[in-house]
Enzyme design. Structure first.
Site, mmCIF file in Angstrom:
data_model
loop_
_atom_site.group_PDB
_atom_site.id
_atom_site.type_symbol
_atom_site.label_atom_id
_atom_site.label_comp_id
_atom_site.label_asym_id
_atom_site.label_seq_id
_atom_site.Cartn_x
_atom_site.Cartn_y
_atom_site.Cartn_z
ATOM 1 N N HIS A 1 9.141 15.544 18.039
ATOM 2 C CA HIS A 1 9.800 16.644 17.346
ATOM 3 C C HIS A 1 8.745 17.548 16.747
ATOM 4 O O HIS A 1 7.770 17.077 16.180
ATOM 5 C CB HIS A 1 10.724 16.114 16.236
ATOM 6 C CG HIS A 1 11.679 17.156 15.704
ATOM 7 N ND1 HIS A 1 12.915 17.367 16.250
ATOM 8 C CD2 HIS A 1 11.562 18.045 14.701
ATOM 9 C CE1 HIS A 1 13.533 18.340 15.606
ATOM 10 N NE2 HIS A 1 12.722 18.771 14.650
ATOM 11 N N ASP B 1 22.912 17.366 7.730
ATOM 12 C CA ASP B 1 21.773 18.227 8.047
ATOM 13 C C ASP B 1 22.239 19.494 8.740
ATOM 14 O O ASP B 1 21.705 20.575 8.482
ATOM 15 C CB ASP B 1 20.741 17.502 8.928
ATOM 16 C CG ASP B 1 19.607 18.452 9.310
ATOM 17 O OD1 ASP B 1 18.946 18.959 8.395
ATOM 18 O OD2 ASP B 1 19.404 18.717 10.504
ATOM 19 N N ARG C 1 20.147 26.638 4.640
ATOM 20 C CA ARG C 1 18.736 26.928 4.333
ATOM 21 C C ARG C 1 18.279 28.190 5.057
ATOM 22 O O ARG C 1 17.508 28.985 4.522
ATOM 23 C CB ARG C 1 17.846 25.742 4.761
ATOM 24 C CG ARG C 1 17.951 24.550 3.837
ATOM 25 C CD ARG C 1 17.315 23.329 4.469
ATOM 26 N NE ARG C 1 15.919 23.501 4.766
ATOM 27 C CZ ARG C 1 15.285 22.920 5.801
ATOM 28 N NH1 ARG C 1 15.954 22.139 6.642
ATOM 29 N NH2 ARG C 1 14.010 23.105 5.995
ATOM 30 N N SER D 1 15.226 16.840 6.931
ATOM 31 C CA SER D 1 15.992 17.431 8.023
ATOM 32 C C SER D 1 15.537 16.847 9.365
ATOM 33 O O SER D 1 16.349 16.373 10.174
ATOM 34 C CB SER D 1 15.791 18.954 7.997
ATOM 35 O OG SER D 1 16.220 19.542 9.193
ATOM 36 N N LYS E 1 17.738 13.479 11.675
ATOM 37 C CA LYS E 1 18.176 13.577 13.079
ATOM 38 C C LYS E 1 17.449 12.547 13.946
ATOM 39 O O LYS E 1 18.028 11.934 14.828
ATOM 40 C CB LYS E 1 17.870 14.976 13.630
ATOM 41 C CG LYS E 1 18.759 16.061 13.080
ATOM 42 C CD LYS E 1 18.533 17.377 13.794
ATOM 43 C CE LYS E 1 17.248 18.076 13.412
ATOM 44 N NZ LYS E 1 17.248 18.899 12.230
HETATM 45 N N1 URA Z 1 13.028 21.302 12.288
HETATM 46 C C1 URA Z 1 14.100 20.716 11.717
HETATM 47 O O1 URA Z 1 14.837 19.984 12.362
HETATM 48 N N2 URA Z 1 14.328 20.951 10.423
HETATM 49 C C2 URA Z 1 13.532 21.720 9.663
HETATM 50 O O2 URA Z 1 13.793 21.866 8.496
HETATM 51 C C3 URA Z 1 12.401 22.330 10.265
HETATM 52 C C4 URA Z 1 12.179 22.102 11.595
#
Ligand code: URA
Length: 433
Positions: free
Chosen positions: A93, A171, A178, A193, A197
């Site tokens: 990620h 989220d 946000r 966040s 996930k």
């Molecule tokens: N990627 C995400 O999933 N969340 C964030 O806050 C920033 C990047």
């Protein structure tokens, strides 16, 4: 225990206090189910943005977001075509960059090496592009996959890229809020966040690409290292071995920023070509993912040369309804920026290019708004490359000609042509974990 209410929770954080576990659980559950209003969560997010959260608060906030939805488990799956060999589950990620299309070539590379990748992915956030928005420029591609379909796809092709859906729904709501309340670039909010996930999606191991620089949410190495450390600790504490690369995001990755233009560039990489920085970062992250998944002896670079990564990408796209034989959309209103003089391409500010692409329609101004799939910027000259007077430096694409002047204004001042090559940082700055 005293009864909890939103104004008290907000006041505690506003005044620099520490939220109790019960308060965090209550506010996340309440917001997920509509008992805490958007206005109240917005105020709390701004208080967190301004006053931060302790590691204990961030850990609890993350767990509460994971608990707001389902947590997938794919540990019973086998590798595609290898009954009896447990799937080597691993994911990557990125914390968000400009021209950051790395997921698109990376997943097929590691799939071709034997890894299985369940990737919950996102849409654009702030100035950064979203992998799902990019992939949806492939005709027919869908990221809305049920759990059963993800399982089946992991068994058959070894990878799936899907909208988080019922994973960490807290989220999803907070992410959208946000984006419109200027509370994105907060270390505890990014960490929770990303990790909510990733903990929920069912991966066995995780590699993080923590971006740092002008085009990243975090601008300093110290902030990025702190973010990486928090996320690594969250992953390890929750049974998902996690490591990170800290990578440069001062200049856009590759030569395209937008949606379909980034898919076209990813296809070049999968065909064995493409920009050297995109290839290098893809291979660096692939090596980390394969090691984290316990796969040795595979050669990620060979999968780009022998076409096996391209085959995996085609299989993944087809499984998700995409048709790569149809042309990718490209904005019909265009503008070209040319070099005022000859010389060497100087510094290129990733934020200026990102905002230009966003103004062209590649990103959203309002939550839920459709993006223009064919909007984006093509970069003809990267820093350090020779430039001839009058030659094209950038081409801008949009479906809406009125967007061109605003995009050109964002690019103004984001680049220069000089007499010597600008100093550049290495792409991979550090490895943590
Ligand atoms: N990627 C995400 O999933 N969340 C964030 O806050 C920033 C990047």
């Amino acid at each position: 225990m005293p009864r909890l209410d939103a104004p008290t929770v907000i006041r505690t954080k506003r005044d620099g206090g520490v939220l109790s576990d019960a308060a965090i659980d209550w506010v996340i559950d309440g917001y997920t189910h509509g008992r805490v209003a958007d206005e109240q969560m917005s105020a709390l997010l701004m208080a967190i943005f301004l006053n931060g959260m302790t590691v204990a608060e961030t850990t609890r906030w993350t767990s509460a977001m994971v608990a707001s939805g389902e947590r997938f488990d794919f540990t019973d799956l086998y590798r595609p075509g290898s009954p009896g060999r447990p799937a080597a589950l691993v994911d990557k990620h990125s914390t968000g960059g400009v021209g950051d299309k790395i997921t698109i070539p990376l997943l097929p590379v590691v799939m071709a090496c034997g890894a299985s990748v369940p990737q919950a992915s996102g849409r654009g956030l702030g100035h950064t592009g979203g992998t799902l928005d990019k992939l949806e420029s492939i005709a027919g591609f869908t990221a809305e996959l049920s759990k059963d379909r993800i399982r089946q796809q992991l068994s058959e092709v070894g990878g799936a890229i899907f909208a988080a859906g019922e994973l960490a729904p807290a989220d999803r709501k907070i992410y959208a809020l946000r984006d419109i309340t200027s509370t994105v670039d907060s270390t505890p909010l990014i960490a929770s966040s990303v990790m909510s996930k990733k903990l929920a999606e069912g991966t066995g191991a995780l590699v993080l690409d923590v971006k740092v620089g002008r085009g990243a949410f975090l601008k300093s190495d110290d902030e990025a290292r702190e973010l990486a450390r928090i996320m690594i600790d969250l992953g390890n504490a929750n049974g998902v071995p996690t490591r990170a690369l800290l990578t440069d995001m001062n200049c856009p990755l590759g030569r395209t920023v937008g949606n379909s233009v980034e898919i076209a560039e990813s296809l070049e990489v999968l065909a064995g070509g493409g920009p050297s920085d995109v290839v290098a970062l893809t291979l660096a992250l692939a090596a980390e993912m394969l090691e984290a998944a316990g796969i040795d002896g595979a050669d990620p670079a060979e999968t780009l040369r022998d076409g096996s990564a391209m085959d995996c990408f085609r299989a993944l796209v087809a499984a998700q309804g995409g048709d790569l034989t149809r042309p990718l959309p490209l904005g019909t209103a265009t503008e070209t920026v040319t070099a005022p003089r000859g010389g060497i391409m100087g510094d290129l500010d990733a934020m200026g290019v990102a905002l230009a692409a966003w103004r062209l329609g590649a990103g959203r101004a309002e939550p839920g708004e459709p993006v223009q799939l064919g909007a984006g910027v093509r970069i003809h000259r990267k820093p350090g490359e020779p430039v001839a007077a009058g030659e094209a430096l950038f081409t801008l694409y949009t479906e809406t000609a009125e967007r061109l002047p605003g995009a050109l204004a964002e690019l103004d001042g984001a680049w220069s042509v000089g007499d010597s090559a600008p100093a550049q940082r290495p792409l991979v700055i550090d490895r943590i974990g």
